[in-house]
Write an enzyme that holds these catalytic residues in place. Structure first.
Site, short mmCIF file in Angstrom:
data_model
loop_
_atom_site.label_atom_id
_atom_site.label_comp_id
_atom_site.label_asym_id
_atom_site.label_seq_id
_atom_site.Cartn_x
_atom_site.Cartn_y
_atom_site.Cartn_z
N GLU A 166 0.80 -1.22 0.00
CA GLU A 166 0.00 0.00 0.00
C GLU A 166 0.83 1.28 0.00
OE1 GLU A 166 -3.01 -0.39 3.05
OE2 GLU A 166 -4.08 -1.88 1.89
N GLU A 353 -5.33 -8.73 0.36
CA GLU A 353 -6.06 -8.42 1.58
C GLU A 353 -7.52 -8.16 1.24
OE1 GLU A 353 -4.57 -5.28 4.16
OE2 GLU A 353 -2.51 -5.83 3.66
C1 BGC Z 1 -3.29 -2.71 5.80
C2 BGC Z 1 -3.36 -3.59 7.04
C3 BGC Z 1 -4.51 -3.12 7.91
C4 BGC Z 1 -5.79 -3.29 7.13
C5 BGC Z 1 -7.04 -2.90 7.90
C6 BGC Z 1 -4.64 -2.42 5.18
O1 BGC Z 1 -4.65 -1.11 4.74
O2 BGC Z 1 -2.40 -3.25 4.86
O3 BGC Z 1 -2.12 -3.51 7.68
O4 BGC Z 1 -4.57 -3.78 9.13
O5 BGC Z 1 -5.74 -2.47 5.99
O6 BGC Z 1 -7.00 -1.56 8.26
#
Ligand code: BGC
Length: 447
Positions: A166, A353
């Site tokens: 990110e 993610e």
């Molecule tokens: C990040 C994580 C974070 C998740 C939830 C993402 O932007 O890579 O580290 O915990 O979002 O906020």
């Protein structure tokens, strides 16, 4: 009842990041990171929390890997803490830090789980910050050196690599909005950093290719969807800018070798310049093997003069929200993935993610997180829609394996499939854990 069947060759996984789970911040010669400094600065993190202990995964990784095995995942995405490898960011590598990750990766492999390694998930060595952080090109070279050491050490063992997680968060969120470490509020600095991060990514990819490392390498930009409030041009343009700072700004240089004109014009109007030096764009514009997409939420946006950096206002039109206050917007996931395919071609994509914050607690040994299951169902449906529409999805990794240190929200916001009691560090499988296990085993869900 609708049944959604997933493509057979999809790889399933979960993801975490070093500072969010490891703890053991002063163990085995680890140096300080900007998140140690930031989280110990009074008044910044909710409830005064910090990552000193977190989930203590540094000591409990064997237990965690057994849980992963039970879950049945193919891939586990983790990040390496740069200050464990180079306590001062550069110099001599710390053998003990490398040995920890050897033990960890070996245990994953012995249990049939493929490691996916992120080199930078935000824990910059503090001594790198002390010389200007990502605003200083020396830090770019230190990162490339750290990446080279990691490739030499783990090449062949780890076959999936992500350079930067990110980059928007690392640049604009952390150095313009001041909401993450190191907490600067300087637009020129943030923009400079965005370029340096892309350069750091490119330099790491060059090292990877030069060393002839077996495996795949990519990066993981933020994804977010912004739906225009109306068909008026100013709303559409505002949303394009709002997404442009996540997508085109960080994709065009890598895939097209140039920054997008519509965003460059906007920055130019604000008097912001980019520190592009000779050969930078060639270094950034190198073929990569996949792109990682992190997707959580989307919004409706419209033009509003002087609103934020990009004159775009997010309009709350009443979407249901998760416990962290983010809209649930699964259509945005589908739209984003098809947009990426339309603009950048048939790149292999891992969803690195996706997940939801719900703060359900343990009751009689059980965590009933139906809301998380619902969220995941909706997003997996969008994922399959994108696959059926020709998007080249290789894998899906849920965020997160465990409840963990949620940056400025501390331990108050929980994204895990496994509940962690932050007093006892006891792990409890949530209902979503059992549900995801079934998805992985069966390859379908019903709605
Ligand atoms: C990040 C994580 C974070 C998740 C939830 C993402 O932007 O890579 O580290 O915990 O979002 O906020």
């Amino acid at each position: 009842m609708a049944v959604i069947k997933f493509s057979k060759d999809i790889e399933w996984g979960t993801a975490t990041a070093a500072y969010q789970i490891e703890g053991a911040v002063d163990k085995d010669g680890r140096g300080l990171s900007i998140w140690d400094t930031y989280s110990h600065t009074p008044g910044i993190i909710r409830n005064g929390d910090n990552g000193d202990i977190a989930c203590d995964s540094y000591h409990r990784y064997e237990e965690d890997i057994q849980l992963m095995k039970e879950l049945g995942i193919d891939i586990y995405r983790f990040s390496v803490s740069w200050p464990r490898i180079f306590p001062l960011g550069k110099g001599e590598p710390n053998r003990k830090g490398l040995e920890f990750y050897h033990r960890f990766v070996d245990t994953l492999l012995e249990n049939g789980i493929e490691p996916m390694c992120t080199l930078y998930h935000w824990d910059l060595p503090q001594s790198m910050q002390d010389i200007g952080g990502w605003g200083n090109r020396e830090v770019v070279d230190a990162f490339a050196n750290y990446a080279r050491v990691m490739f030499e050490e783990f090449g062949g063992k780890i076959k999936k690599w992500i350079t930067i997680n990110e980059p928007w968060c690392v640049s604009f969120l952390s150095n313009y909005e001041g909401k993450h470490a190191p907490g600067n509020t300087n637009l020129q600095l943030a923009t400079t950093i965005s370029h340096h991060l892309l350069l750091a990514h490119g330099k790491a990819v060059s090292q990877f290719r030069d060393l002839g490392i077996e495996g795949e390498i990519g990066y993981a930009p933020n994804g977010e969807w912004l739906e225009p409030f109306s068909v008026q041009k100013e709303d559409i343009d505002a949303c394009n800018r709002g997404m442009g700072i996540f997508i085109e700004w960080f994709f065009d240089p890598v895939f097209k070798g140039k920054y997008p004109d519509f965003m460059l014009d906007w920055f130019r109007k604000k008097g912001i310049t980019l520190p592009i030096e000779e050969n930078d764009m060639e270094t950034i514009h190198q073929p990569i093997d996949f792109v990682g997409i992190n997707y959580y939420s989307g919004s409706v946006g419209r033009y509003k003069k002087d609103e934020g950096l990009l004159d775009v206002e997010k309009v709350d039109i009443g979407y249901t929200k998760t416990d962290i206050g983010w809209n649930i917007y699964p259509e945005g996931f589908y739209k984003l993935l098809t947009k990426i395919k339309n603009q950048y071609g048939n790149i292999p994509i891992y969803i690195t993610e996706n997940g939801a914050c719900y703060n359900d607690d343990v009751k009689n040994g059980r965590v009933q997180d139906d809301n998380r299951i619902n969220y995941l169902k909706q997003h997996l449906t969008s994922l399959q829609r994108s696959i059926d529409s020709g998007v080249n999805i290789k894998g899906y990794l849920a965020w997160s394996l465990l409840d963990n240190f949620e940056w400025t929200e501390g331990y108050a916001m929980r994204f895990g499939l496994i509940h962690v009691n932050f007093n006892t560090l006891e792990r409890t499988r949530k209902d979503s854990f059992y549900w995801y296990k079934k998805v992985i085993k069966n390859g379908w869900i019903s709605m």
